[in-house]
Design an enzyme around this catalytic site. Sequence first.
Site, PDB file in Angstrom:
ATOM      1  N   GLY A  46       0.768  -1.234   0.000  1.00  8.85           N
ATOM      2  CA  GLY A  46       0.000   0.000   0.000  1.00  8.85           C
ATOM      3  C   GLY A  46       0.803   1.290   0.000  1.00  8.85           C
ATOM      4  O   GLY A  46       0.315   2.314  -0.475  1.00  8.85           O
ATOM      5  N   GLU A 100       4.511   3.963   5.757  1.00  8.91           N
ATOM      6  CA  GLU A 100       3.304   3.122   5.768  1.00  8.91           C
ATOM      7  C   GLU A 100       2.166   3.878   5.074  1.00  8.91           C
ATOM      8  O   GLU A 100       2.147   5.111   5.067  1.00  8.91           O
ATOM      9  CB  GLU A 100       2.977   2.808   7.248  1.00  8.91           C
ATOM     10  CG  GLU A 100       1.682   2.104   7.523  1.00  8.91           C
ATOM     11  CD  GLU A 100       1.605   0.689   6.957  1.00  8.91           C
ATOM     12  OE1 GLU A 100       1.920   0.504   5.772  1.00  8.91           O
ATOM     13  OE2 GLU A 100       1.189  -0.219   7.696  1.00  8.91           O
ATOM     14  N   ASP A 104      -4.283   1.952  11.110  1.00  9.77           N
ATOM     15  CA  ASP A 104      -5.698   1.709  11.398  1.00  9.77           C
ATOM     16  C   ASP A 104      -5.796   1.270  12.869  1.00  9.77           C
ATOM     17  O   ASP A 104      -5.881   2.103  13.767  1.00  9.77           O
ATOM     18  CB  ASP A 104      -6.169   0.642  10.404  1.00  9.77           C
ATOM     19  CG  ASP A 104      -7.634   0.309  10.485  1.00  9.77           C
ATOM     20  OD1 ASP A 104      -8.409   1.156  10.908  1.00  9.77           O
ATOM     21  OD2 ASP A 104      -8.005  -0.829  10.117  1.00  9.77           O
ATOM     22  N   ARG A 166      -5.432   0.590  -6.461  1.00  9.76           N
ATOM     23  CA  ARG A 166      -4.154   1.139  -5.990  1.00  9.76           C
ATOM     24  C   ARG A 166      -3.628   2.246  -6.896  1.00  9.76           C
ATOM     25  O   ARG A 166      -2.883   3.111  -6.459  1.00  9.76           O
ATOM     26  CB  ARG A 166      -3.067   0.050  -5.945  1.00  9.76           C
ATOM     27  CG  ARG A 166      -3.278  -0.997  -4.883  1.00  9.76           C
ATOM     28  CD  ARG A 166      -1.984  -1.815  -4.729  1.00  9.76           C
ATOM     29  NE  ARG A 166      -2.244  -3.081  -4.062  1.00  9.76           N
ATOM     30  CZ  ARG A 166      -2.331  -3.241  -2.747  1.00  9.76           C
ATOM     31  NH1 ARG A 166      -2.220  -2.213  -1.949  1.00  9.76           N
ATOM     32  NH2 ARG A 166      -2.556  -4.433  -2.237  1.00  9.76           N
TER      33      ARG A 166
HETATM   34  P1  5GP Z   1      -3.552  -1.966  11.191  1.00  8.40           P
HETATM   35  O1  5GP Z   1      -2.617  -3.054  11.573  1.00  8.40           O
HETATM   36  O2  5GP Z   1      -3.106  -0.588  11.632  1.00  8.40           O
HETATM   37  O3  5GP Z   1      -4.948  -2.260  11.613  1.00  8.40           O
HETATM   38  O4  5GP Z   1      -3.703  -1.963   9.625  1.00  8.40           O
HETATM   39  C1  5GP Z   1      -2.693  -1.688   8.817  1.00  8.40           C
HETATM   40  C2  5GP Z   1      -2.912  -2.104   7.384  1.00  8.40           C
HETATM   41  O5  5GP Z   1      -4.272  -2.407   7.039  1.00  8.40           O
HETATM   42  C3  5GP Z   1      -2.565  -0.908   6.550  1.00  8.40           C
HETATM   43  O6  5GP Z   1      -1.194  -0.860   6.310  1.00  8.40           O
HETATM   44  C4  5GP Z   1      -3.358  -1.140   5.292  1.00  8.40           C
HETATM   45  O7  5GP Z   1      -2.619  -1.945   4.420  1.00  8.40           O
HETATM   46  C5  5GP Z   1      -4.599  -1.865   5.781  1.00  8.40           C
HETATM   47  N1  5GP Z   1      -5.721  -0.902   5.933  1.00  8.40           N
HETATM   48  C6  5GP Z   1      -6.164  -0.326   7.058  1.00  8.40           C
HETATM   49  N2  5GP Z   1      -7.201   0.502   6.831  1.00  8.40           N
HETATM   50  C7  5GP Z   1      -7.395   0.463   5.491  1.00  8.40           C
HETATM   51  C8  5GP Z   1      -8.327   1.130   4.620  1.00  8.40           C
HETATM   52  O8  5GP Z   1      -9.187   1.944   4.988  1.00  8.40           O
HETATM   53  N3  5GP Z   1      -8.212   0.829   3.299  1.00  8.40           N
HETATM   54  C9  5GP Z   1      -7.287  -0.052   2.805  1.00  8.40           C
HETATM   55  N4  5GP Z   1      -7.286  -0.274   1.495  1.00  8.40           N
HETATM   56  N5  5GP Z   1      -6.405  -0.703   3.598  1.00  8.40           N
HETATM   57  C10 5GP Z   1      -6.459  -0.434   4.920  1.00  8.40           C
HETATM   58 MG    MG Z   2       0.001  -0.988   4.836  1.00  8.49          MG
END
Ligand code: 5GP
Ligand code: MG
Length: 175
Positions: A46, A100, A104, A166
């Site tokens: 991403g 990054e 999230d 993407r």
């Molecule tokens: P975390 O571990 O912080 O929950 O999530 C991290 C990863 O989840 C991010 O690096 C991303 O790849 C994916 N992610 C989190 N939220 C979103 C979103 O709203 N859209 C997309 N496409 N990917 C997300």
């Molecule tokens: Mg990511």
Amino acid sequence: MINILDKKFTPLISREVIESRIAQIAAEITKDYEGSCPLFIVVLNGAFLFASELVKRTALSCEITFIRLASYSKTMSTGSVREIIGLDDNITGRDIIIIEDIVDTGLTMAQLVKQIENLNPASVAIATLLHKPDALKTPIEIRYTGFDIENKFVVGYGLDYDGLGRNLDALYVLA
Ligand code: 5GP
Ligand code: MG
């Protein structure tokens, strides 16, 4: 409004706004790391567009490497993080800047920072294009944030929905 597979998305942040914010972050990094040669670790997939825009505007001698992680299945966080491509660079004593796409729940970054700290870098900072403060499940220090956004699923500018979207040059949010 755009359609990707079964979902509709509406514009959230334009390319112009994204790129001018990235230029500001690059200027901050350039100032903060003057005299250092940081190692950027780009979290694939991403972060690839954010990283390219950021590093080409960073006026520093630096190195760039890539790691690939996944924690998402379609639009839901799975809560567990899989490392797909590991880190083979020597990071002992280096100033590390993780690039990054979005923080999230914070679980991905918390785990990655821990793994990197085990390798004894001089410092570790996170630069993320997006942050969802309301989704955070673990405390995490983010040095550089592009935009704080609502806790909604977004695509574009490197972020995908089931592999698609993407290549969109702006950010869109699930309608
Ligand atoms: P975390 O571990 O912080 O929950 O999530 C991290 C990863 O989840 C991010 O690096 C991303 O790849 C994916 N992610 C989190 N939220 C979103 C979103 O709203 N859209 C997309 N496409 N990917 C997300
Ligand atoms: Mg990511």
